[in-house]
Design a protein around this motif. Structure first.
Motif, short mmCIF file in Angstrom:
data_model
loop_
_atom_site.label_atom_id
_atom_site.label_comp_id
_atom_site.label_asym_id
_atom_site.label_seq_id
_atom_site.Cartn_x
_atom_site.Cartn_y
_atom_site.Cartn_z
N ASP A 151 0.83 -1.21 0.00
CA ASP A 151 0.00 0.00 0.00
C ASP A 151 0.86 1.26 0.00
N ALA A 152 1.99 1.21 0.70
CA ALA A 152 2.89 2.36 0.74
C ALA A 152 3.50 2.62 -0.63
N TRP A 153 3.85 1.56 -1.35
CA TRP A 153 4.37 1.74 -2.72
C TRP A 153 3.31 2.38 -3.61
N LEU A 154 2.07 1.88 -3.50
CA LEU A 154 0.99 2.44 -4.32
C LEU A 154 0.75 3.91 -3.98
N GLU A 155 0.75 4.21 -2.68
CA GLU A 155 0.50 5.58 -2.25
C GLU A 155 1.60 6.52 -2.74
N ALA A 156 2.83 6.00 -2.82
CA ALA A 156 3.95 6.81 -3.30
C ALA A 156 4.03 6.86 -4.82
N ALA A 162 4.87 4.71 -14.54
CA ALA A 162 5.89 4.82 -15.60
C ALA A 162 6.78 6.02 -15.33
N GLY A 163 8.09 5.77 -15.34
CA GLY A 163 9.05 6.86 -15.15
C GLY A 163 9.33 7.21 -13.70
N ALA A 164 8.71 6.52 -12.74
CA ALA A 164 8.91 6.85 -11.33
C ALA A 164 10.40 6.71 -10.97
N GLY A 165 10.97 7.76 -10.38
CA GLY A 165 12.34 7.73 -9.92
C GLY A 165 13.39 7.85 -11.00
N ALA A 166 12.98 8.01 -12.25
CA ALA A 166 13.95 8.05 -13.35
C ALA A 166 14.73 9.35 -13.35
N LYS A 167 15.96 9.29 -13.81
CA LYS A 167 16.77 10.49 -13.98
C LYS A 167 16.30 11.25 -15.22
N ARG A 181 -0.18 -9.54 -4.57
CA ARG A 181 0.30 -10.27 -3.39
C ARG A 181 1.71 -10.81 -3.61
N LEU A 182 2.03 -11.11 -4.85
CA LEU A 182 3.38 -11.57 -5.18
C LEU A 182 4.39 -10.42 -5.12
N GLY A 183 3.89 -9.19 -5.14
CA GLY A 183 4.77 -8.03 -5.11
C GLY A 183 4.97 -7.37 -6.45
N ALA A 184 4.16 -7.72 -7.45
CA ALA A 184 4.35 -7.18 -8.80
C ALA A 184 4.23 -5.65 -8.78
N SER A 185 5.24 -5.00 -9.35
CA SER A 185 5.29 -3.52 -9.32
C SER A 185 4.95 -2.94 -10.69
N ALA A 186 3.87 -3.47 -11.31
CA ALA A 186 3.42 -2.97 -12.61
C ALA A 186 2.66 -1.65 -12.41
N THR A 220 14.73 8.35 -0.40
CA THR A 220 13.60 7.70 -1.08
C THR A 220 13.29 6.39 -0.39
N MET A 221 12.16 5.80 -0.77
CA MET A 221 11.91 4.40 -0.43
C MET A 221 12.93 3.55 -1.19
#
Length: 917
Positions: free
Chosen positions: A17-22, A27-32, A133-138, A745-746
């Motif tokens: 939930d914290a990943w989703l909230e952040a 797409a592009g999250a955290g990219a330089k 639940r597997l942790g997929a970060s799509a 960052t996380m």
């Protein structure tokens, strides 16, 4: 303060939930700024599906690649979505309707489709939630569905499918024709080869006598058991064989090989079809094998794929004798008594009549019945319905034309397969490709954009208005049009997945930025059905391959190497693994076993072992926290003074490089094993143990340096493990971030560190020597059954200046970790001692009085004898050709594994005996 134990169930949903909230998956999250892209499209699971172990492996691999590349600060997109699964979804909804005594035909198409969309809204998202639940970060904000949005005919996904169909039709690459298809009599639709499973059953081969027409006879050779001709028999019939007697009603010829001397004079003659009375020709065709049966083959072009080809070559009529639901047609060319009978009821009646016919006339009817195991095509899902080759009007793609550029892409290296061996499978499919049947007689799916005029003329168009205009021009007046009721094969829409999900046919920013994608992760069984077709469509419509790499993962089998199936009762549910052991242990197990080109043999014990690894990491972090190992803002690993800390810094750098290389080379097992060996072995077992006396010592500078180094190394460990074990690493990142400088960052958005230039060869050599000495002493104690509480002497001979200095510096550590009472340099090795060599020095452990050396030697020799006998027994089995031929593959593999284990144990015992001598 870290909890005493790590509880995955209490952590994983909160972290996710914290990943989703952040918005960490976007797409592009955290990219330089200006970063290169990295894109994966998820192989869209069926909307009807739930997570199985193959999905878990597939998506774990994808998520490792995605998380790793995100940490490289690339502009990452993992595009998720589901497939509408035409047949499976329609079956589910129809079953639900049947429970309420409803039927789709009485409801009508529009109401039925509305009901399917309702089902999709209620139950169609199950597998996507399970992937979470597997942790997929799509990027789930971009989730797509092959059917588009409910009730939106102009939805972009619908427009994409329509445009491809219309354009291919304009180019002459889509056409309508009557050809043979795999037909599902229960659903009354054509299905793909992938939806057919050939099952071996106990069956029969009926040998039938077809009388020669027009009073013709021939001399049939009689042979003995050795095949020598001993005489001739005058016959006025030909014997043919079939496993499906009911299809004889549609026979339109008998084929013999053109070089078969027995029948050469009969080519061009006719036989009379028993029970039907139709005259059918005898033709010469290479398909007939003189060595099989009588050498003569009945040809039923409308009900057998090979026969269809023979019939096409020889101008034989294709006579369809079945209805869409598998009954005998009510037609002039079918005998009245069989009309309307189900195909299997008709089979019984026809065989009975052929028996009776043979009793009346020896030239016609049943010759004999042969019991035989045969392969019968079944519906892959139910395993109950027998599939029929069936002649119908369908829409087809000239796949052989589209295949040429797709073949060239792989041949010329623009797209590569990993492992490379799968290129051969790809080539074999595409080099022998046949027209692709893309129509299905269903209601759920993309309805074919074709409308028919009053004479059956088809008008393919983007919409009914366009079709109407074309029809009016064609007929010169307004006419009423009827839309084609069929829908497109599910694989047709999924073939567009790499670009339709990015907004095509619109020129979207996402399409421009993320196409072509980078890597496709999929199973070998859909190389043709999906991979090849995506290649075809990407090249045809975007002039570029949809991906540069296709990673083919292997099959997950049970621990004995057997394929998992419900009937065997050996199915492993990944959700149960996650419930019991946590997502990190489940994912790490799959990664650690994902060797290229080798099926995984999944044992629950492996998952349990990697759960222990998660616990080991947690306990190490907790130990460091208790010893005040905190991150230091200005810590510089190059400034370390202690060899211990210089060594762990270099070892961390090497481990990170090995993990990175494993992921980049798609050798996920090597990446996981490199991380495991470093974290458990190097860091936890050695560094933490070596650091304990420093933490408890009085040298404040050494203590501060070691605390800072330990915290620094733990941070890098969390980074290297994160792609494979995201939850526990993110939790530890947050917890250890509560002291020291604030986290920027996380962990999911942290940067993969560059640790080049941090290795220290001098420190490496010193600590490697220390570990070698301690490991050898521990091995001797274990091999010789030295009591755990016994404290031994260590005698060193032949030591040079450097070894003596290392002994002095390491005496306390060696003594504590190897349970020694004394370390003493001497000029000679004492008798009755176990010995080993490290560097130039010989180390000896005097064992007289500690153990009975003679009894120990006898025990070891006895163990060698037992192992030799076991190895010989296994070798005897494996050299037995009959055993190898008959034993299941998993039994052979088990024997080989037992032999390998016995050989390894034998080597260890020999090493122990060598020490004693």
């Amino acid at each position: 303060m870290l909890e005493k134990t790590y509880e995955p169930a209490a952590v994983e949903s909160r972290i996710y939930d914290a990943w989703l909230e952040a918005d960490a998956f976007a797409a592009g999250a955290g990219a330089k700024p200006g970063a290169e892209t990295f894109t994966i499209v998820i192989p869209p699971p069926n909307v009807t599906g739930s997570l199985h172990i193959g999905h878990a492996l597939n998506n774990t691999i994808q998520d490792i690649l995605i998380r790793f590349n995100r940490m490289l600060k690339k502009d990452v997109l993992w595009q998720p979505g589901t497939d509408h699964a035409g047949i499976a979804t329609q079956m589910i909804v129809e079953r639900q309707l049947a429970e309420k005594q409803l039927d789709r035909r009485t409801m009508g198409r529009e109401k039925f489709i509305e009901r399917v969309w309702e089902w999709k809204a209620e139950s169609g998202g199950t597998i996507m939630n399970q992937l979470k639940r597997l942790g997929a970060s799509a990027d789930f904000s971009r989730e797509r569905f092959t059917m588009g949005a409910a009730g939106q005919p102009d939805d972009q996904m619908v427009r994409a499918v329509t445009k491809v169909f219309v354009e291919l039709h304009k180019r002459g690459l889509i056409y309508r024709a009557k050809r043979l298809v795999n037909w599902h009599p229960g659903l009354e639709t054509a299905i793909s080869d992938l939806e057919v499973e050939n099952i071996e059953v106990k069956g029969h081969m009926w040998h039938l006598r077809y009388p020669l027409a027009d009073g013709v006879t021939y001399q049939f050779p009689i042979t003995d058991e050795e095949g020598k001709v001993t005489g001739h028999e005058t016959r006025d019939y030909i014997v043919v064989a079939t496993t499906r007697p009911e299809t004889m009603l549609g026979d339109s010829g008998v084929a013999v090989h053109p070089e078969d001397e027995r029948y050469r004079g009969l080519v061009g003659k006719f036989v009379e079809l028993p029970l039907v009375g139709r005259r059918i020709p005898i033709v010469a065709d290479d398909y007939a094998d003189p060595a099989l049966g009588s050498g003569a083959v009945k040809i039923t072009p409308a009900h057998d794929f090979n026969d269809f080809e023979v019939g096409s070559r020889n101008g034989l009529e294709a006579i369809n004798v079945f209805t869409a639901h598998g009954a005998i047609l009510d037609a002039d060319f079918t005998p009245e008594k069989y009309r309307g009978l189900d195909r299997f009821e008709a089979r019984k009646a026809i065989v009975a009549d052929l028996v009776a016919l043979a009793e009346e006339n020896s030239a016609r009817g049943l010759d004999h019945i042969e019991d035989k195991k045969i392969m019968v095509p079944h519906d892959e899902k139910s395993k109950q319905v027998v599939i029929e080759p069936f002649l119908t009007d369908q829409w087809w793609v000239k796949a052989e034309v589209l295949a040429e550029p797709a073949l060239a892409s792989v041949r010329e290296g623009r797209t590569k397969f990993v492992p490379q061996q799968y290129e051969n499978t790809y080539f074999a499919w595409l080099e022998n490709i046949r027209p692709w049947c893309i129509s299905r007689q269903l209601w759920w799916g993309h309805q074919i954009p074709a409308w028919y005029g009053p004479d059956g003329e088809a008008f393919v168009a983007h919409g009914v208005e366009e079709a109407q205009e074309a029809a009016d021009r064609h007929y010169g007046k307004p006419v009423e049009l009827t839309r084609d009721p069929d829908v497109l094969d599910t694989w047709f829409s999924s073939a567009l997945w790499p670009f339709s999900t990015l907004g095509w046919p619109d020129e979207t920013p996402e399409l421009k930025r993320y196409y072509p994608t980078d890597v496709l992760v999929t199973g070998f069984d859909i190389i043709f059905f999906w991979v090849a077709r995506m290649m075809m469509m990407g090249l045809e419509f975007l002039d570029e391959e949809p991906f540069h790499t296709v990673y083919m993962h292997a099959l997950v089998r049970d621990e004995k190497g057997q394929k998992m199936s419900k009937t065997r009762g050996n199915v492993i549910d990944p959700l149960q693994l996650i419930d019991e052991y946590g997502a990190d242990a489940t994912r790490f197990t799959l990664a650690a076993m994902a060797a290229q080109g080798r099926d995984l043999k999944l044992a629950i014990g492996r998952v349990e072992g990697y759960r222990n690894f998660v616990t080991k990491l947690w306990n190490a972090a907790r130990f460091l926290e208790l010893n005040e190992a905190r991150r230091v803002a200005d810590y510089d690993p190059r400034a370390n003074r202690l060899p211990l800390n210089r060594w762990i810094v270099g070892a961390t750098a090497r481990a990170l490089a090995e993990v990175r290389a494993g992921i980049e080379d798609y050798k996920f097992n090597e990446a996981a094993n490199a991380a495991y060996e470093f974290v458990w072995g190097t860091f936890c077992d050695w560094y933490v143990e070596f650091a304990k006396p420093v933490f408890g010592g009085e040298d404040e500078a050494a203590r501060a340096e070691t605390r800072a180094t330990a915290a620094w190394a733990l941070d890098r460990i969390l980074v290297m493990l994160h792609p494979m074990m995201p939850f526990v690493t993110e939790e530890l990142w947050a917890e250890t971030g509560k002291s020291g400088p604030a986290r920027e960052t996380m962990l999911i958005l942290a940067e993969w560190p560059d640790l080049s230039g941090l290795e220290d060869s001098e420190a490496d050599a010193e600590l490697a020597w220390l570990i070698d000495v301690i490991s050898n002493i521990r091995s001797v104690r274990a091999e010789m059954n030295v009591p755990a509480g016994a404290r031994l002497q260590l005698v060193v001979t032949g030591a040079g200046e450097q070894t003596l200095a290392r002994l002095v510096a390491g005496t306390a550590l060696i003594s504590r970790l190897a349970r020694l009472e004394e370390i003493s340099p001497r000029s000679e090795v004492p008798g009755e001692s176990a010995q080993f060599v490290v560097g130039e020095a010989t180390f000896a452990l005097p064992l007289a009085g500690v153990i009975d050396l003679g009894a120990e030697k006898a025990r070891l020799e006895k163990d060698i004898g037992k192992l030799d006998a076991e190895i010989a027994q296994i070798d005897k089995k494996l050299s037995n050709e009959q055993f190898v031929a008959k034993a299941p593959e998993e039994v052979i593999e088990e024997q080989k594994s037992r032999r390998d284990a016995a050989m390894a144990r034998r080597e260890k015992i020999l090493e122990a005996l060598k020490r004693l001598s």
